[in-house]
Design a protein around this motif. Sequence first.
Motif, PDB file in Angstrom:
ATOM      1  N   GLY A 169       1.068  -1.107   0.385  1.00 28.28           N
ATOM      2  CA  GLY A 169       0.203  -0.259  -0.424  1.00 28.28           C
ATOM      3  C   GLY A 169       1.415   1.391  -0.254  1.00 28.28           C
ATOM      4  O   GLY A 169       0.290   2.312   0.064  1.00 28.28           O
ATOM      5  N   ASN A 170       1.861   1.277   0.067  1.00 33.11           N
ATOM      6  CA  ASN A 170       2.939   2.185   0.091  1.00 33.11           C
ATOM      7  C   ASN A 170       3.620   2.784  -1.569  1.00 33.11           C
ATOM      8  O   ASN A 170       3.180   2.055  -2.332  1.00 33.11           O
ATOM      9  N   PRO A 171       3.589   4.277  -1.635  1.00 32.31           N
ATOM     10  CA  PRO A 171       4.513   4.909  -2.939  1.00 32.31           C
ATOM     11  C   PRO A 171       5.088   4.124  -3.486  1.00 32.31           C
ATOM     12  O   PRO A 171       6.044   3.456  -2.536  1.00 32.31           O
ATOM     13  N   LEU A 172       5.833   4.745  -4.556  1.00 33.59           N
ATOM     14  CA  LEU A 172       6.618   4.037  -5.264  1.00 33.59           C
ATOM     15  C   LEU A 172       8.024   4.490  -4.217  1.00 33.59           C
ATOM     16  O   LEU A 172       8.703   3.515  -4.915  1.00 33.59           O
ATOM     17  N   SER A 173       7.946   5.976  -4.119  1.00 32.45           N
ATOM     18  CA  SER A 173       9.469   5.886  -3.775  1.00 32.45           C
ATOM     19  C   SER A 173       9.486   5.612  -2.075  1.00 32.45           C
ATOM     20  O   SER A 173      10.362   5.910  -1.570  1.00 32.45           O
ATOM     21  N   MET A 174       8.489   4.950  -1.583  1.00 27.25           N
ATOM     22  CA  MET A 174       9.270   4.322  -0.031  1.00 27.25           C
ATOM     23  C   MET A 174       9.498   2.697   0.090  1.00 27.25           C
ATOM     24  O   MET A 174       8.307   1.855  -0.189  1.00 27.25           O
ATOM     25  N   SER A 215       2.736 -11.369  -8.885  1.00 20.84           N
ATOM     26  CA  SER A 215       2.969 -10.907  -9.832  1.00 20.84           C
ATOM     27  C   SER A 215       1.856  -9.980 -10.561  1.00 20.84           C
ATOM     28  O   SER A 215       2.919  -9.278 -11.055  1.00 20.84           O
ATOM     29  N   CYS A 216       1.132  -9.804 -10.043  1.00 23.71           N
ATOM     30  CA  CYS A 216       0.180  -8.491 -11.234  1.00 23.71           C
ATOM     31  C   CYS A 216       0.696  -7.861 -10.240  1.00 23.71           C
ATOM     32  O   CYS A 216       0.642  -6.095 -10.907  1.00 23.71           O
ATOM     33  N   TRP A 217       0.971  -7.522  -9.054  1.00 24.83           N
ATOM     34  CA  TRP A 217       0.679  -6.939  -7.977  1.00 24.83           C
ATOM     35  C   TRP A 217       2.308  -6.311  -8.420  1.00 24.83           C
ATOM     36  O   TRP A 217       2.659  -4.565  -8.161  1.00 24.83           O
ATOM     37  N   MET A 218       3.430  -7.165  -8.576  1.00 24.55           N
ATOM     38  CA  MET A 218       4.194  -6.555  -8.842  1.00 24.55           C
ATOM     39  C   MET A 218       4.498  -5.683 -10.037  1.00 24.55           C
ATOM     40  O   MET A 218       5.389  -4.632 -10.691  1.00 24.55           O
ATOM     41  N   THR A 219       4.155  -6.524 -11.039  1.00 18.16           N
ATOM     42  CA  THR A 219       3.647  -5.289 -12.609  1.00 18.16           C
ATOM     43  C   THR A 219       3.075  -4.121 -12.292  1.00 18.16           C
ATOM     44  O   THR A 219       3.457  -3.644 -13.487  1.00 18.16           O
ATOM     45  N   LEU A 220       2.375  -4.037 -11.805  1.00 14.24           N
ATOM     46  CA  LEU A 220       0.903  -3.144 -11.812  1.00 14.24           C
ATOM     47  C   LEU A 220       2.092  -2.566 -10.535  1.00 14.24           C
ATOM     48  O   LEU A 220       0.871  -0.480 -10.879  1.00 14.24           O
ATOM     49  N   ARG A 221       2.805  -2.215 -10.024  1.00 15.08           N
ATOM     50  CA  ARG A 221       3.565  -1.333  -9.589  1.00 15.08           C
ATOM     51  C   ARG A 221       3.291   0.310  -9.864  1.00 15.08           C
ATOM     52  O   ARG A 221       2.727   1.883  -9.535  1.00 15.08           O
ATOM     53  N   PRO A 222       3.465   0.590 -11.582  1.00 17.29           N
ATOM     54  CA  PRO A 222       3.737   1.852 -11.432  1.00 17.29           C
ATOM     55  C   PRO A 222       2.409   2.564 -11.727  1.00 17.29           C
ATOM     56  O   PRO A 222       2.119   3.395 -11.930  1.00 17.29           O
ATOM     57  N   LEU A 223       1.569   1.767 -11.342  1.00 19.91           N
ATOM     58  CA  LEU A 223       0.258   2.013 -11.703  1.00 19.91           C
ATOM     59  C   LEU A 223      -0.474   2.400 -10.187  1.00 19.91           C
ATOM     60  O   LEU A 223      -1.628   1.963  -9.653  1.00 19.91           O
ATOM     61  N   ARG A 224       0.690   1.658  -9.540  1.00 24.01           N
ATOM     62  CA  ARG A 224      -0.180   1.983  -7.629  1.00 24.01           C
ATOM     63  C   ARG A 224      -0.999   3.115  -7.122  1.00 24.01           C
ATOM     64  O   ARG A 224      -1.951   2.655  -7.110  1.00 24.01           O
ATOM     65  N   ARG A 225      -0.455   3.949  -7.925  1.00 25.41           N
ATOM     66  CA  ARG A 225      -0.698   5.478  -6.705  1.00 25.41           C
ATOM     67  C   ARG A 225      -2.256   5.059  -7.142  1.00 25.41           C
ATOM     68  O   ARG A 225      -3.171   5.716  -6.579  1.00 25.41           O
ATOM     69  N   ILE A 226      -2.810   5.276  -8.966  1.00 28.83           N
ATOM     70  CA  ILE A 226      -3.947   5.173  -8.816  1.00 28.83           C
ATOM     71  C   ILE A 226      -4.791   3.987  -8.673  1.00 28.83           C
ATOM     72  O   ILE A 226      -6.019   4.383  -8.165  1.00 28.83           O
ATOM     73  N   LEU A 227      -4.210   2.918  -8.017  1.00 29.82           N
ATOM     74  CA  LEU A 227      -4.902   1.920  -7.895  1.00 29.82           C
ATOM     75  C   LEU A 227      -5.743   1.835  -6.857  1.00 29.82           C
ATOM     76  O   LEU A 227      -7.019   2.016  -6.332  1.00 29.82           O
ATOM     77  N   LEU A 228      -4.386   2.671  -6.088  1.00 29.17           N
ATOM     78  CA  LEU A 228      -4.246   3.210  -4.571  1.00 29.17           C
ATOM     79  C   LEU A 228      -6.091   4.117  -4.460  1.00 29.17           C
ATOM     80  O   LEU A 228      -6.381   3.804  -3.329  1.00 29.17           O
ATOM     81  N   ALA A 229      -5.723   5.290  -5.520  1.00 27.35           N
ATOM     82  CA  ALA A 229      -6.635   5.780  -4.840  1.00 27.35           C
ATOM     83  C   ALA A 229      -8.007   5.957  -5.021  1.00 27.35           C
ATOM     84  O   ALA A 229      -8.537   5.998  -4.010  1.00 27.35           O
ATOM     85  N   VAL A 230      -8.284   5.422  -6.350  1.00 32.27           N
ATOM     86  CA  VAL A 230      -9.621   4.757  -6.479  1.00 32.27           C
ATOM     87  C   VAL A 230      -9.753   4.257  -4.982  1.00 32.27           C
ATOM     88  O   VAL A 230     -11.467   4.120  -4.341  1.00 32.27           O
ATOM     89  N   TYR A 231      -8.980   3.121  -4.459  1.00 36.19           N
ATOM     90  CA  TYR A 231      -8.954   1.836  -3.433  1.00 36.19           C
ATOM     91  C   TYR A 231     -10.644   2.378  -2.345  1.00 36.19           C
ATOM     92  O   TYR A 231     -10.912   2.611  -1.203  1.00 36.19           O
ATOM     93  N   ARG A 232      -8.911   3.400  -2.012  1.00 38.66           N
ATOM     94  CA  ARG A 232      -9.560   4.971  -0.534  1.00 38.66           C
ATOM     95  C   ARG A 232     -10.484   5.608  -0.804  1.00 38.66           C
ATOM     96  O   ARG A 232     -11.419   5.154  -0.307  1.00 38.66           O
TER      97      ARG A 232
END
Length: 160
Positions: free
Chosen positions: A96-101, A136-153
Amino acid sequence: MSKGNNASIQIRVENHAFMQEIRRMFNEEGRKSVTFVVRGISMNPFLVSGRDKVVLVPPRTPQIGEVVLAEIKERTYALHRVIAVKEGVYTMQGDGNPLSMTEQFTQENIVGIAEAFIRKGKRVETSSRKWRWYSSCWMTLRPLRRILLAVYRRIIVKIF
């Protein structure tokens, strides 16, 4: 408490003391696993603080994608996914952390490796096809994590 009751007792202790106790159980008692309730939001949305549990096994060399409990600086611990290894230094990041963390640790700082998670009362083995696919999916989607987590939250948390 009556005999045969499977009720558990909750005790809160300082993190460092708790981690030292896990190490002691693995080393002195020869335990094969330790289970505890996760705390914190860094592994959201997949592990929920106070609800889900992690089953740890003794330290070994972790692979990329595995979830590891490690001391990331003196008396500070994290249960995060290994995302890189370079020259004996592991890099980990909470789901659940941003890419920079990110955090770094070495082999000797590993407290344990996640063997399974108990989510909503159901055990999910980290060796299962389902968990490997998710990882595997979550690792692949790391560049989109910020967007995915924002939608989730913003959406999913409010609905449920």
